[in-house]
Design a protein around this motif. Structure first.
Motif, mmCIF file in Angstrom:
data_model
loop_
_atom_site.group_PDB
_atom_site.id
_atom_site.type_symbol
_atom_site.label_atom_id
_atom_site.label_comp_id
_atom_site.label_asym_id
_atom_site.label_seq_id
_atom_site.Cartn_x
_atom_site.Cartn_y
_atom_site.Cartn_z
ATOM 1 N N GLU A 23 42.233 40.468 42.450
ATOM 2 C CA GLU A 23 40.908 39.880 42.261
ATOM 3 C C GLU A 23 40.893 38.418 42.696
ATOM 4 O O GLU A 23 39.911 37.943 43.292
ATOM 5 N N ARG A 69 45.928 43.546 38.799
ATOM 6 C CA ARG A 69 44.479 43.427 39.003
ATOM 7 C C ARG A 69 44.063 41.973 39.192
ATOM 8 O O ARG A 69 43.235 41.658 40.050
ATOM 9 N N ARG A 70 44.635 41.078 38.395
ATOM 10 C CA ARG A 70 44.289 39.659 38.522
ATOM 11 C C ARG A 70 44.704 39.105 39.883
ATOM 12 O O ARG A 70 43.968 38.318 40.498
ATOM 13 N N PRO A 81 37.228 39.033 45.946
ATOM 14 C CA PRO A 81 36.334 39.567 44.921
ATOM 15 C C PRO A 81 36.265 41.092 44.983
ATOM 16 O O PRO A 81 36.120 41.676 46.059
ATOM 17 N N ARG A 98 40.247 43.732 41.874
ATOM 18 C CA ARG A 98 40.752 44.357 40.644
ATOM 19 C C ARG A 98 40.350 45.824 40.547
ATOM 20 O O ARG A 98 41.038 46.647 39.944
ATOM 21 N N ASP A 99 39.196 46.158 41.151
ATOM 22 C CA ASP A 99 38.709 47.534 41.071
ATOM 23 C C ASP A 99 39.541 48.502 41.898
ATOM 24 O O ASP A 99 39.389 49.725 41.759
#
Length: 288
Positions: free
Chosen positions: A75, A71-72, A79, A82-83
């Protein structure tokens, strides 16, 4: 964000910048989620896929750490990245559309090509689809059980697309180019009869009859030695047509509808199944 599995695992931002996903197990996690194409994968299944019989002391916590690292990485690249890695009972999943993965784009393009009547359109679509490949599917994880079946099926679809592309180009009269270009593919896949038939036709139309007959003879020997069978009736008919110098072998078209010579077309179980091909990624995920 886009993902690539048709070759080494790759991630790109929307503007095409390459995204670095650090650490082998994190990359394996991403590949596993891509194999399942939006379907949840249980933590137990993911842990088994990533570590097999050599599980860490606390596999659940260790897996959660790998998920956080993935996720990092996403992200940090874009932007909201991570989702994309979500959790939906009973497990983790990657929330991406089919066309955000090169394999999904490939399936869509080949389905469109098979639905097209115009040979030039088919050839263009198939060329675009084949250009997506950067190596064998899931090549980084070729020895991992979670990727093996999906990789095999995608590689098979690639070979079918290569055969479709060769036949479309034969209809367009590109036999001189094909006669040489198909050599490496035939050598790498000596038992593919459709591919061999396209090469034999291309060689004959390019005025290289002896090489066309030699290619057919090579296939006949390989089939006899390795499988104990003869070439298909279609290839036998092609062989005799070459011996007879059948004028129909030179039939080619640069127009819309596909031209046919007076020989039976090579069998293709996927013709007329564009809808089923569009569901290929879901079938691959279900088989994983």
């Amino acid at each position: 964000m886009r993902f690539g599995v048709l070759g080494p695992l790759a991630v790109w931002t929307a503007d095409g910048a390459s995204v670095r996903v650090p650490e082998v197990k994190v990359r394996a996690l991403l590949a596993d989620l891509l194999v399942h194409h939006g379907r949840p994968v249980t933590a137990a299944r993911l842990a088994d896929d990533l570590w097999g019989g050599d599980l860490p002391g606390n596999p659940t916590n260790t897996l959660q750490t790998k998920v956080s690292q993935l996720r990092r990485a996403l992200e940090g690249a874009e932007p909201g990245g991570r989702d994309l890695v979500g959790y939906s009972p009973p497990g983790y999943l990657l929330r991406v559309e089919a066309d955000a993965v090169d394999a999904g784009q490939f399936v869509t393009l080949t389905a469109r090509a098979r639905a097209a009547v115009d040979a030039r359109e088919r050839a263009a679509l198939l060329a675009e689809a084949l250009a997506l490949w950067r190596g064998p599917a899931y090549v980084d994880f070729a020895d991992e059980g979670f990727a093996r079946e999906a990789a095999t099926r995608l590689d098979e679809l690639r070979l079918t697309a290569l055969e479709d592309h060769a036949e479309a180009r034969l209809e367009l009269g590109e036999h001189d180019l094909l006669a040489d270009e198909l050599g490496p593919s035939v050598a790498a896949n000596p038992l593919r009869e459709r591919l061999r038939a396209a090469q034999v036709r291309a060689l004959y139309r390019a005025g290289r009859q002896s090489e066309a007959l030699a290619s057919y003879g090579q296939l006949r020997e390989i089939l006899a030695e390795e499988l104990g069978v003869d070439p298909s009736p279609d290839l036998v008919a092609l062989y005799h047509a070459i011996l007879d110098q059948d004028p129909g072998l030179h039939a080619a078209s640069t127009a819309g509808p596909r031209a046919r010579d007076n020989l039976p077309a090579a069998r293709n179980d996927l013709i007329g199944r564009a809808g089923e091909l569009a569901e290929t990624l879901d079938r691959l995920a279900g088989a994983a």
